[in-house]
Design an enzyme around this catalytic site. Structure first.
Site, PDB file in Angstrom:
ATOM      1  CE  LYS A  66      -4.118  -1.959   2.124  1.00  0.00           C
ATOM      2  NZ  LYS A  66      -4.970  -1.982   3.321  1.00  0.00           N
ATOM      3  CE  LYS A  68       8.539   2.237   1.460  1.00  0.00           C
ATOM      4  NZ  LYS A  68       9.315   3.448   1.592  1.00  0.00           N
TER       5      LYS A  68
END
Length: 159
Positions: A66, A68
């Protein structure tokens, strides 16, 4: 063994309570630690120097994705946790599933929440949570000149 330092939440709460009873200062640090580099080592060593017991919270695989994006993390959460736990400065490691460490901070109430030098005490997202129970925020480590994302980009773009 490093894996002995990777604990679940109930074990961690017990160990932190024991350490606190013994008068030890609890320091809390967190991060993804996807590709461990010298900046991570310096951050965690500086965090440990602030107290007696260093707890490191490692983002779960889902939370790293979520934050990266697709393709991350490169290493699964259990391996990242084990590598972090192998560092001399680290006493305990926990993998956390929540988007932030606020819940863990409230459960453990560490004396110090250490963040890297890409923050200031006033920009740490959990600063109000830490201050709510009487803890303090500290900035630890060397200047932010190292980045897992940059290392991955460099390696993937080289012929």
């Amino acid at each position: 063994m490093a894996t002995d330092r990777v604990v679940d939440r109930s074990e961690l709460e017990l160990r932190v309570a024991e350490a606190r009873t013994d008068g030890r200062r609890i320091v809390f640090a967190n991060g993804c630690f996807d590709v461990l580099h010298v900046g991570h080592v310096r951050y965690l060593e500086a965090a440990k120097a602030l107290g007696n017991v260093l707890v490191v919270a490692v983002n779960s695989d889902e939370q790293v994705r979520k934050q990266k994006g697709a393709g991350r993390p490169l290493m699964p959460q259990d391996q990242r946790a084990e590598i972090v736990a192998a560092l001399d400065a680290v006493d305990f490691v926990i993998i956390f599933e929540e988007p932030t460490v606020a819940e863990l901070l409230l459960a453990l109430k560490p004396d110090i929440h250490a963040k890297g030098t890409d923050y200031t005490e006033d920009t740490v997202p959990e600063r109000d949570v830490v201050r709510s129970y009487g803890g303090r925020v500290a900035i630890a480590g060397d200047p932010k000149e190292h980045s897992s994302s940059e290392m991955i980009e460099k390696v993937s773009s080289e012929p």
